[in-house]
Motif scaffolding. Structure first.
Motif, PDB file in Angstrom:
ATOM      1  N   GLY A 232      69.663  74.800   8.705  1.00 23.48           N
ATOM      2  CA  GLY A 232      70.418  74.215   9.800  1.00 23.48           C
ATOM      3  C   GLY A 232      71.851  74.702   9.786  1.00 23.48           C
ATOM      4  N   LYS A 233      72.733  73.897  10.345  1.00 25.46           N
ATOM      5  CA  LYS A 233      74.179  74.132  10.247  1.00 25.46           C
ATOM      6  C   LYS A 233      74.760  72.856   9.667  1.00 25.46           C
ATOM      7  N   GLU A 234      75.241  72.935   8.413  1.00 31.47           N
ATOM      8  CA  GLU A 234      75.679  71.728   7.734  1.00 31.47           C
ATOM      9  C   GLU A 234      76.887  71.120   8.422  1.00 31.47           C
ATOM     10  N   THR A 235      76.982  69.782   8.311  1.00 33.76           N
ATOM     11  CA  THR A 235      78.124  69.070   8.882  1.00 33.76           C
ATOM     12  C   THR A 235      78.275  67.733   8.169  1.00 33.76           C
ATOM     13  N   HIS A 236      79.411  67.103   8.304  1.00 38.28           N
ATOM     14  CA  HIS A 236      79.672  65.770   7.764  1.00 38.28           C
ATOM     15  C   HIS A 236      79.009  64.748   8.694  1.00 38.28           C
ATOM     16  N   VAL A 237      78.545  63.629   8.130  1.00 38.74           N
ATOM     17  CA  VAL A 237      77.880  62.641   8.974  1.00 38.74           C
ATOM     18  C   VAL A 237      78.835  62.052  10.014  1.00 38.74           C
ATOM     19  N   GLY A 238      80.135  62.146   9.729  1.00 39.39           N
ATOM     20  CA  GLY A 238      81.108  61.677  10.705  1.00 39.39           C
ATOM     21  C   GLY A 238      81.300  62.648  11.850  1.00 39.39           C
ATOM     22  N   GLU A 239      80.643  63.808  11.751  1.00 35.07           N
ATOM     23  CA  GLU A 239      80.700  64.801  12.817  1.00 35.07           C
ATOM     24  C   GLU A 239      79.274  65.280  13.119  1.00 35.07           C
ATOM     25  N   SER A 240      78.401  64.314  13.394  1.00 36.32           N
ATOM     26  CA  SER A 240      76.972  64.613  13.494  1.00 36.32           C
ATOM     27  C   SER A 240      76.613  65.575  14.612  1.00 36.32           C
ATOM     28  N   LEU A 241      77.519  65.752  15.573  1.00 37.29           N
ATOM     29  CA  LEU A 241      77.235  66.675  16.673  1.00 37.29           C
ATOM     30  C   LEU A 241      77.877  68.042  16.466  1.00 37.29           C
ATOM     31  N   GLY A 243      76.852  70.127  13.998  1.00 37.67           N
ATOM     32  CA  GLY A 243      75.899  70.990  13.296  1.00 37.67           C
ATOM     33  C   GLY A 243      74.484  70.601  13.684  1.00 37.67           C
ATOM     34  N   ILE A 244      73.531  71.013  12.888  1.00 35.46           N
ATOM     35  CA  ILE A 244      72.133  70.649  13.139  1.00 35.46           C
ATOM     36  C   ILE A 244      71.428  70.482  11.799  1.00 35.46           C
ATOM     37  N   ASN A 245      70.721  69.396  11.668  1.00 40.86           N
ATOM     38  CA  ASN A 245      70.066  69.028  10.417  1.00 40.86           C
ATOM     39  C   ASN A 245      68.763  69.804  10.257  1.00 40.86           C
ATOM     40  N   PRO A 246      68.566  70.493   9.124  1.00 43.59           N
ATOM     41  CA  PRO A 246      67.307  71.231   8.937  1.00 43.59           C
ATOM     42  C   PRO A 246      66.101  70.289   8.888  1.00 43.59           C
ATOM     43  N   ASP A 247      66.316  69.028   8.462  1.00 44.44           N
ATOM     44  CA  ASP A 247      65.214  68.061   8.470  1.00 44.44           C
ATOM     45  C   ASP A 247      64.726  67.817   9.895  1.00 44.44           C
ATOM     46  N   PHE A 248      65.658  67.832  10.842  1.00 46.48           N
ATOM     47  CA  PHE A 248      65.298  67.647  12.251  1.00 46.48           C
ATOM     48  C   PHE A 248      64.475  68.831  12.760  1.00 46.48           C
ATOM     49  N   ILE A 249      64.913  70.033  12.404  1.00 43.47           N
ATOM     50  CA  ILE A 249      64.158  71.230  12.803  1.00 43.47           C
ATOM     51  C   ILE A 249      62.750  71.174  12.211  1.00 43.47           C
ATOM     52  N   ALA A 250      62.688  70.802  10.929  1.00 46.34           N
ATOM     53  CA  ALA A 250      61.388  70.728  10.254  1.00 46.34           C
ATOM     54  C   ALA A 250      60.496  69.671  10.890  1.00 46.34           C
ATOM     55  N   ALA A 251      61.099  68.541  11.264  1.00 48.97           N
ATOM     56  CA  ALA A 251      60.307  67.477  11.894  1.00 48.97           C
ATOM     57  C   ALA A 251      59.733  67.931  13.235  1.00 48.97           C
ATOM     58  N   GLU A 252      60.534  68.673  13.997  1.00 48.57           N
ATOM     59  CA  GLU A 252      60.030  69.217  15.264  1.00 48.57           C
ATOM     60  C   GLU A 252      58.861  70.168  15.015  1.00 48.57           C
ATOM     61  N   GLN A 290      77.311  64.961   3.437  1.00 51.16           N
ATOM     62  CA  GLN A 290      77.045  66.222   4.126  1.00 51.16           C
ATOM     63  C   GLN A 290      75.551  66.315   4.394  1.00 51.16           C
ATOM     64  N   THR A 291      75.189  66.832   5.541  1.00 49.83           N
ATOM     65  CA  THR A 291      73.770  67.023   5.833  1.00 49.83           C
ATOM     66  C   THR A 291      73.195  68.114   4.931  1.00 49.83           C
ATOM     67  N   PRO A 292      71.877  68.106   4.709  1.00 51.55           N
ATOM     68  CA  PRO A 292      71.267  69.165   3.901  1.00 51.55           C
ATOM     69  C   PRO A 292      71.485  70.538   4.531  1.00 51.55           C
ATOM     70  N   MET A 412      67.696  78.683  11.359  1.00 48.68           N
ATOM     71  CA  MET A 412      66.587  79.628  11.258  1.00 48.68           C
ATOM     72  C   MET A 412      65.388  78.998  10.579  1.00 48.68           C
ATOM     73  N   ILE A 413      64.259  79.612  10.805  1.00 54.73           N
ATOM     74  CA  ILE A 413      63.023  79.281  10.089  1.00 54.73           C
ATOM     75  C   ILE A 413      62.514  80.567   9.468  1.00 54.73           C
ATOM     76  N   ILE A 414      62.344  80.554   8.148  1.00 60.24           N
ATOM     77  CA  ILE A 414      61.809  81.707   7.418  1.00 60.24           C
ATOM     78  C   ILE A 414      60.366  81.384   7.055  1.00 60.24           C
ATOM     79  N   MET A 415      59.450  82.202   7.508  1.00 62.44           N
ATOM     80  CA  MET A 415      58.022  81.990   7.274  1.00 62.44           C
ATOM     81  C   MET A 415      57.565  82.833   6.083  1.00 62.44           C
ATOM     82  N   PHE A 416      56.823  82.209   5.174  1.00 63.40           N
ATOM     83  CA  PHE A 416      56.338  82.923   3.991  1.00 63.40           C
ATOM     84  C   PHE A 416      54.976  82.379   3.588  1.00 63.40           C
ATOM     85  N   PHE A 417      54.374  82.990   2.594  1.00 66.43           N
ATOM     86  CA  PHE A 417      53.137  82.469   2.017  1.00 66.43           C
ATOM     87  C   PHE A 417      53.389  82.120   0.554  1.00 66.43           C
TER      88      PHE A 417
END
Length: 553
Positions: A232-241, A243-252, A290-292, A412-417
């Motif tokens: 994602g793009k890390e950010t402070h929780v006080g500035e939640s807009l 960046g973007i949380n990688p957990d959110f991308i993963a959940a999608e 900080q977000t992951p 980004m999403i990196i795909m691997f095996f």
């Protein structure tokens, strides 16, 4: 006097095997191998022919071994191979009853109301089922193989060669089977023998919820373990807009892939089960506001025909949609926030990327492949021997280390095996012997009906995954071409001995006992079918397979 050649003897043998803890990935697997070896030593044939009984080390960090036993009673070279696994999954799910998980009758007496589902409770009350870890998957199958080997060794009328391979680690990385394949090639060559077919005795697995059918399987499903590394793009929780949380991308991504039948394979009327997530975590180790930075997950993907390259391209489409949806959501919510607060919210810009591991490595290398090689080797040196780092975790840590050098800092999403890889294998019936095996399966179903009143169905694929995958190879070039470049640990800490498998390249068949709920606290075995009927039908199958050799010679 044969010890295991009746239902009571077979049950005693099973209880002895189940009584030995052999959870996969532990040193108890070695104790289990020693037990199997010691039991086979008591068979008169192997007492008289000790050179035909082996306990062979894997030379791994747990000190595990597989057991091999060769019954050499043939005038011909053809040798049937039995394979079975002696490990089980863990017992933590048994909770307060885990100390009894390997003691079936004590466990069944201790079960309280509500611990089992309604259908399992009914089976328990019937007295027709044996409960406990490993009774179904697959120590009854191993017991059937050992009992049949004892019976055939003492049968003066039986002529044929059988090589029994009893292996550890099937529930994890199948290191036992991978080592046993190489040994089988060496032994067959040394003794002037030739592989004929491979028979496994895994139990029936339900093809759908509520399925209680008995089966004989003419192949085995393959497995890929596609992994996904989310940035994602890390950010402070006080500035939640900001960046973007990688957990959110993963959940999608998870929402789009989980049990999605678009990823299922078809072969005639048979269909693989859709993928299911086996691991999902972010890579933040300590609490902070900080977000992951990153998250990772991997999926179980069964295959009939799908190659790694085909799978990657299907996942790429979904990954792009998930990543774009997550980014769009953040941008939309930032716009709403700006409108409502009238604050001068800085406009965000994302340049999302979906990459395969090999594509990602090209970006990191920046023209210097040694840069990537150095990082990978360093990770393996640091982590591969740690007890809490398995093959999946090792691959994730390699990608994490490489990401530190990545010039891109976009979502980004990196795909691997990740390991393990199981090839899909099935009987194609494109030669006389494979056509004979199909007839053998048909005659087994006929005898089951006429003699026991049992309906045994034929299926092309055993869908519980099995070590049969490593005794034939059907599309190796396509597999290795797509798998090896996208598995960080391939050729280093993990690989599949494709050339050894090519040397055998044998048709496979699976027939075993009947049970329900593998890998659950309600794992259970139907006693009458498994101790009385299945062993007789297995002997029928083996005699029928060898009839082809007699006719051919």
């Amino acid at each position: 006097m044969l010890k295991w050649n009746d239902p009571a003897g077979l049950e005693r043998l099973l209880l002895e095997l189940v009584g030995q803890n052999s959870v996969s990935g532990t040193k108890n697997e070695q104790t289990m191998a020693e037990l199997v070896y010691s039991l086979l030593k008591t068979v008169p044939y192997f007492a008289d022919n000790p050179e035909n009984l082996f306990i062979k080390p894997l030379n791994d960090k747990l000190g595990r071994s597989f057991v091999a036993a060769l019954l050499d009673k043939g005038q011909q070279q053809e040798t049937l191979i039995f394979v079975g696994h002696m490990d089980t999954v863990d017992i933590e799910d048994y909770g307060p009853l885990r100390t009894l998980a390997f003691q079936p009758y004590e466990y069944m007496q201790a079960i309280k109301a509500g611990f089992l589902s309604a259908d399992a409770a009914l089976d328990l009350a019937s007295g027709e089922w044996l409960f406990g870890r490993g009774v179904m998957d697959m120590k009854c199958g191993v017991a059937m193989q050992m009992a049949l080997l004892e019976q055939l060794a003492a049968d003066q009328g039986f002529v044929g060669n059988i090589l029994l391979l009893t292996v550890p680690d099937e529930e994890t990385n199948s290191e036992g089977a991978l080592a046993a394949v190489k040994f089988a090639n060496e032994l067959l060559q040394q003794r002037g023998l030739q592989g004929l077919a491979v028979v496994n005795c895994e139990p029936n697995f339900a093809s759908y919820p509520g399925d209680d059918n008995r089966y004989v399987y003419l192949g085995t499903v393959g497995k890929l373990l596609p992994g996904f590394y989310f940035v994602g793009k890390e950010t402070h929780v006080g500035e939640s807009l900001s960046g973007i949380n990688p957990d959110f991308i993963a959940a999608e991504f998870l929402r789009r892939v989980e049990v999605n039948t678009d990823f299922s394979d078809y072969d005639g009327a048979e269909m693989t089960l859709p993928p299911i997530c086996l691991k999902f975590k972010d890579l933040k180790e300590l609490y902070s506001v900080q977000t992951p930075i990153a998250a990772a997950m991997y999926y179980n993907l069964q295959t009939f025909n799908t190659t790694p390259e085909t799978a990657i391209e299907k996942f790429r489409v979904v990954a792009k949609a998930a990543l774009e949806a997550a980014c769009s959501r953040v941008l939309e919510q930032a716009a709403i926030y700006k409108e409502r607060t009238k604050l001068p919210v800085k406009e965000l810009h994302f340049n999302p990327q979906v990459l395969t591991y090999s594509e990602f490595c090209e970006i990191v290398a920046e023209g210097d492949a040694k840069r990537v090689e150095s990082v990978v080797n360093d990770c393996i040196e640091r982590y591969a021997s740690l007890p809490d780092v398995d093959e999946r975790e090792l691959n994730i840590r390699i990608i994490s280390a490489l990401y530190e050098l990545c010039p891109l800092r976009e979502p980004m999403i990196i795909m691997f095996f990740a390991p393990p890889y199981y090839p899909h294998v099935r009987l194609k019936a494109d030669n006389a012997f494979e056509k004979h095996l199909l007839c053998c399966a048909e005659r087994l179903t006929e005898r089951a009906q006429t003699e026991f009143g049992e309906t045994v169905l034929k299926q092309r694929y055993f869908q519980g995954l099995s070590d049969l995958s490593y005794f034939a190879v059907q599309d190796a070039d396509a597999v290795i071409g797509g798998l090896a470049p996208n598995m960080p640990s391939w050729g280093r800490t993990y690989s599949v001995p494709i050339e050894e498998i090519r040397k055998l390249n044998l048709p496979v068949i699976n027939f075993g006992p009947h049970g329900r709920d593998p890998h659950k606290v309600s794992e259970r075995l139907h006693k009458k079918y498994s101790f009385e009927k299945a062993p007789v039908l297995l002997r029928t199958l083996i005699d029928d397979i060898f009839s082809f050799v007699e006719v051919s010679n």
